[in-house]
Design an enzyme around this catalytic site. Structure first.
Site, mmCIF file in Angstrom:
data_model
loop_
_atom_site.group_PDB
_atom_site.id
_atom_site.type_symbol
_atom_site.label_atom_id
_atom_site.label_comp_id
_atom_site.label_asym_id
_atom_site.label_seq_id
_atom_site.Cartn_x
_atom_site.Cartn_y
_atom_site.Cartn_z
ATOM 1 N N TYR A 143 37.278 56.283 1.007
ATOM 2 C CA TYR A 143 38.416 57.206 1.065
ATOM 3 C C TYR A 143 37.980 58.660 0.879
ATOM 4 O O TYR A 143 38.652 59.581 1.346
ATOM 5 C CB TYR A 143 39.453 56.856 0.006
ATOM 6 N N LYS A 193 31.235 43.128 -1.393
ATOM 7 C CA LYS A 193 30.852 42.526 -0.110
ATOM 8 C C LYS A 193 29.335 42.616 -0.002
ATOM 9 O O LYS A 193 28.774 43.162 0.954
ATOM 10 C CB LYS A 193 31.555 43.245 1.048
ATOM 11 N N ASP A 225 36.481 38.824 0.694
ATOM 12 C CA ASP A 225 37.264 37.923 1.534
ATOM 13 C C ASP A 225 37.589 36.631 0.793
ATOM 14 O O ASP A 225 38.703 36.091 0.902
ATOM 15 C CB ASP A 225 36.551 37.633 2.861
ATOM 16 N N ASP A 249 42.573 48.711 -3.301
ATOM 17 C CA ASP A 249 43.843 49.082 -2.683
ATOM 18 C C ASP A 249 44.502 47.856 -2.053
ATOM 19 O O ASP A 249 45.687 47.577 -2.235
ATOM 20 C CB ASP A 249 43.584 50.164 -1.631
ATOM 21 N N ASP A 253 47.653 45.136 -3.883
ATOM 22 C CA ASP A 253 48.927 44.907 -3.195
ATOM 23 C C ASP A 253 49.159 43.420 -2.964
ATOM 24 O O ASP A 253 50.288 42.923 -3.079
ATOM 25 C CB ASP A 253 48.957 45.656 -1.863
#
Length: 365
Positions: A143, A193, A225, A249, A253
């Site tokens: 970001y 990851k 994942d 992020d 959620d």
């Protein structure tokens, strides 16, 4: 002499002003019951700031935030600004204030309250008893990395986003997550990851090194994942999850929806300084803005986090949380929490129910 706390209030866009109104009413009741005063300095951030000030994060807003004891934020964004360049999008204001205040740790709890089990889209036996927290690194990663758009030699448009982390950025968020885990069930899952990304390999290396300082906490690693899958399959296995900015992020959620509605989830953004920023996890919901139907509970629970983490008012924070749970136990729901919309309460009505429960309690500081 009574204590006065200065709160920087940033209602933002969409449903932000509506839900913020209820949060301030709750704070005013806390003030009446404790004798602690709250002064409010209102500022603009996001789309409304773009429209009024030509920037998503005006200097005046930053000044108010830096002079406050805490920042309470509603929501930013909306389709009105979707075509703006990156520096003139509402989200740039949110990223900017986090960076400017040094708020590198985002705490997002997801707790399934017993009376809301049926509101989840998952089976009750899967979600009953879920009580986890996602610790998200907030000021690094993709970001905040360098961004480029250009045309290649063969005429193709190309976009680049740089994902970069320094060792010290990883270490401080990992240490924060260990401290959180130490106060809970001492079980920490670090999500990365590492099978693909070099940044994740560094993340895992640092996590392992820091773990040596916390022998009482069990550290395990999980690929992002796999974590996303396990959150849906068996969410009760998780207690504290720590991860980098973009993964956090997304996963937070997903975790929020386990509890029935993203309209229930609060968050705290903390850093090395004393100023914290508190906001609901949900967005600006422009499709329902102005209709008076938004769920204010996530913002009210964000107030509880602010009272606890920034103002040291633990009893008041607990009282707010108890009031919210009592309202839900009594069967009151906003539209996002029930299929029978005809019985749903509006934003102000739900806020008033919380206030009524709060007023029944004897609240200390």
């Amino acid at each position: 002499m009574n204590k006065t706390y200065k709160i920087c209030v940033l209602p933002g866009d969409g449903i932000g002003p509506e839900i913020m109104g209820e949060a301030i009413k709750v704070l005013n009741v806390i003030s009446e019951q404790t004798g602690v005063s709250f002064s409010y300095d209102f500022g603009r951030i996001g789309g409304c700031a773009i429209d009024e000030d030509g920037t998503p994060l005006p200097e005046e807003t930053l000044r108010l935030a830096k002079e406050a004891d805490a920042v309470l934020l509603g929501a930013v964004g909306g389709p009105k600004w979707d075509q703006n360049p990156g520096n003139l999008r509402p989200e740039a204001g949110l990223l900017g204030i986090r960076k400017a205040l040094g708020l590198y740790a985002n705490l997002r709890p997801a707790t399934m309250h017993p009376s809301l089990v049926e509101a989840s889209s998952l089976k009750p036996e899967v979600v009953a008893g879920v009580d986890l927290i996602v610790v998200r690194e907030l000021t690094g990663g993709i970001y905040f990395g360098e961004k480029k758009r250009y045309t290649s030699e063969d005429g193709q448009e190309v976009a680049e986003d740089l994902l970069i982390y320094q060792e010290k950025e990883i270490e401080r968020i990992i240490r924060t997550s260990f401290e959180v885990a130490r106060k809970r069930s001492k079980n920490l899952v670090s999500v990365d990851k590492a099978n693909v990304l070099e940044s994740s390999r560094l993340w895992r290396k640092v996590a392992e090194r820091v773990a040596a300082d916390y022998p009482d906490v069990t550290l395990s690693h999980q690929l992002v994942d796999s974590c996303a899958m396990q959150l849906v399959r068996a969410p009760k296995q998780f207690d504290v999850i720590v991860t980098e900015n973009m993964f956090g992020d997304i996963l937070s959620d997903e975790a929020a929806m386990l509890t029935g509605s993203i309209g229930m989830l609060a968050s705290a953004s903390l850093g090395e300084g004393s100023i914290g920023l508190y906001e609901p996890v949900h967005g600006s919901a422009p499709d329902i803005a102005g209709r008076g139907v938004a769920n204010p509970l996530a913002t009210i629970l964000s107030v509880a986090m602010m009272l606890r983490h920034s103002l040291g008012m633990d009893e008041a924070a607990e009282a707010v949380e108890k009031a919210v749970w009592a309202v839900l136990d009594a069967g009151y729901r906003t539209g996002d929490l029930t299929e029978d919309r005809s019985q749903a309460l509006g934003t102000v009505e739900m806020g008033q129910k919380v206030i009524e429960q709060l007023q029944k309690q004897v609240v200390g500081q």
